[in-house]
Design an enzyme around this catalytic site. Structure first.
Site, PDB file in Angstrom:
ATOM      1  N   ARG A 126      16.697 -42.249  -0.543  1.00  0.00           N
ATOM      2  CA  ARG A 126      17.891 -42.162   0.961  1.00  0.00           C
ATOM      3  C   ARG A 126      16.963 -42.149   2.321  1.00  0.00           C
ATOM      4  NH1 ARG A 126      17.933 -38.567   5.610  1.00  0.00           N
ATOM      5  NH2 ARG A 126      20.032 -38.540   6.167  1.00  0.00           N
ATOM      6  N   VAL A 127      17.470 -42.931   3.066  1.00  0.00           N
ATOM      7  CA  VAL A 127      16.823 -43.128   4.300  1.00  0.00           C
ATOM      8  C   VAL A 127      17.636 -42.678   5.406  1.00  0.00           C
ATOM      9  CG1 VAL A 127      15.674 -44.852   6.061  1.00  0.00           C
ATOM     10  CG2 VAL A 127      15.126 -44.932   3.548  1.00  0.00           C
ATOM     11  N   GLY A 128      17.123 -41.712   6.221  1.00  0.00           N
ATOM     12  CA  GLY A 128      18.157 -41.198   7.340  1.00  0.00           C
ATOM     13  C   GLY A 128      18.062 -42.258   8.569  1.00  0.00           C
ATOM     14  N   ASP A 129      18.457 -41.737   9.768  1.00  0.00           N
ATOM     15  CA  ASP A 129      18.472 -42.475  10.860  1.00  0.00           C
ATOM     16  C   ASP A 129      17.078 -42.534  11.723  1.00  0.00           C
ATOM     17  OD1 ASP A 129      18.732 -39.358  11.216  1.00  0.00           O
ATOM     18  OD2 ASP A 129      19.135 -39.835  13.393  1.00  0.00           O
ATOM     19  N   GLY A 160      22.002 -37.655   9.365  1.00  0.00           N
ATOM     20  CA  GLY A 160      21.318 -39.193   9.889  1.00  0.00           C
ATOM     21  C   GLY A 160      22.798 -40.092   9.507  1.00  0.00           C
ATOM     22  N   THR A 204      13.490 -32.255  11.516  1.00  0.00           N
ATOM     23  CA  THR A 204      13.059 -33.394  12.146  1.00  0.00           C
ATOM     24  C   THR A 204      12.633 -32.924  13.435  1.00  0.00           C
ATOM     25  OG1 THR A 204      15.102 -34.497  11.144  1.00  0.00           O
ATOM     26  CG2 THR A 204      14.292 -35.087  13.482  1.00  0.00           C
ATOM     27  N   THR A 227      19.112 -36.145  16.228  1.00  0.00           N
ATOM     28  CA  THR A 227      18.735 -35.355  15.096  1.00  0.00           C
ATOM     29  C   THR A 227      20.042 -34.717  14.522  1.00  0.00           C
ATOM     30  OG1 THR A 227      17.897 -33.172  14.350  1.00  0.00           O
ATOM     31  CG2 THR A 227      18.579 -33.167  16.455  1.00  0.00           C
TER      32      THR A 227
END
Ligand code: ASP
Length: 339
Positions: A226-229, A252, A198, A249
């Site tokens: 999956r989706v992170g922050d 997430g 990231t 970072t």
């Protein structure tokens, strides 16, 4: 006839009264802009690009986009298409961008596009939406002139994925988010530093406007979908031009749980310095999750409107890159709270 004294008074009134003028004069003593701050070692290269743009009078928005595009294109970096894939062997990218007006755009689970950050900017500027995901995001990118890249993994990612398949265990490592151990992690560079999946970058431009960007291939070997922050406005990144900007970072899921970047900005609004605000957000995560954070890393960077900037981490090992007239693109080891 207008006397000099009368002229000054009239000008001051036209500009909105004397107190305003006095305040600007006082603020100038601590103002430190333009400025760029970004996450991890790769931030040094991204900062250099962002700084060059700011010095040439470009906007913070251009700087945050073009700065992280450098990282997205780096071959041996884990950001962008050269990053580690999900557990099905497919690289999926998340990115977000926000300007000083509260305009923002993001993409999640985007495949085969080299610059997700630019697609996020296109979502912001050319669509009525804030966030597009998956196939729809790719369709939008293609319709807006982005080129489809091959599905092939980078040599490093392919090696990492084959290694991971042996155990197929989702077990992110602190500061590495990769397989292997700290001494022979596949993404260790010759200079002993590690690559990360990231980059987040915040900029304050010549006219004191803020923008932020965040782009990632996400946690390696994540579940498909999956989706992170990073693409979630307020979690992975947030900008409020009255106050400051922040980005995150690390793990997430833990950042999303505390709406991390928005929290940091709101803490700055309440008067905390960027460093104190980042630290307080980490404390909030610890309060919420306690021991569950033991094997995880999260970290924040933040800048306020005057150009004070800093970072803070949950665990040891996070660094951020800072570029301003006072900091000549320095890599700074962040303080941490746990471990
Ligand atoms: N925050 C990113 C994510 O959870 C990963 C990272 O920062 O390393 O997708």
């Amino acid at each position: 006839m207008t006397t000099r004294r009368k002229f000054i008074t009239q000008t001051a009134l036209a500009a909105g009264s004397f107190p305003f003028i006095l305040k600007v004069t006082a603020d100038q003593k601590i103002n430190n802009f333009p400025l760029v701050i970004s996450t991890w070692d790769a931030g040094l290269r991204a900062n250099a690009k962002a700084w060059e743009l700011l010095k040439n009078g470009k906007s913070a928005l251009d700087a945050v986009e073009q700065g992280v595009m450098i990282t997205e294109s780096e071959i041996n970096c884990c950001v962008g298409l050269s990053g580690n894939p999900d557990r099905d062997g497919i690289v999926t990218l998340d990115a977000s961008i926000m300007n000083h007006l509260g305009d923002c755009g993001s993409v999640a689970a985007l495949e085969q596009i080299e610059h997700p950050i630019s697609v996020a900017r296109a979502v912001m500027e050319k669509s009525p939406h804030v966030m597009l995901v998956g196939q729809g995001a790719q369709q939008f990118a293609l319709a807006n002139g982005f080129e489809l890249k091959p599905k092939k993994l980078s040599p490093d990612a392919e090696k990492n994925y084959k290694e991971w398949l042996k155990k197929s265990q989702y077990k992110p490592m602190i500061n590495i988010e990769n397989i292997g151990n700290k001494t022979n992690a596949p993404n260790k560079l010759e200079n002993g530093q590690f690559n990360h999946d990231t980059i987040a970058l915040l900029a304050l431009d010549n006219i004191q406007n803020l923008s932020g960007s965040c782009t990632t291939s996400g946690m390696g070997f994540k579940y498909r979908g999956r989706v992170g922050d990073s693409p979630i406005i307020g979690a992975g990144m947030y900008v409020d031009n009255e106050v400051g900007a922040a980005a995150a970072t690390g793990h997430g899921e833990e950042v999303i749980r505390i709406a991390g970047s928005h929290l940091v900005v709101e803490l700055m609004r309440l008067g905390k310095s960027p460093k104190a605000a980042c630290k307080a957000a980490i404390e909030r995560a610890i309060k919420l999750r306690g021991d569950k954070l033991k094997d995880k890393q999260i970290a924040f960077i933040a800048v306020n409107k005057q150009g004070e900037a800093a970072g803070y981490a949950l665990q040891k090992g996070f660094s951020y890159a800072l570029y301003s007239e006072k900091h000549n693109n320095e890599l700074i080891a962040a303080d941490w709270l746990m471990g």
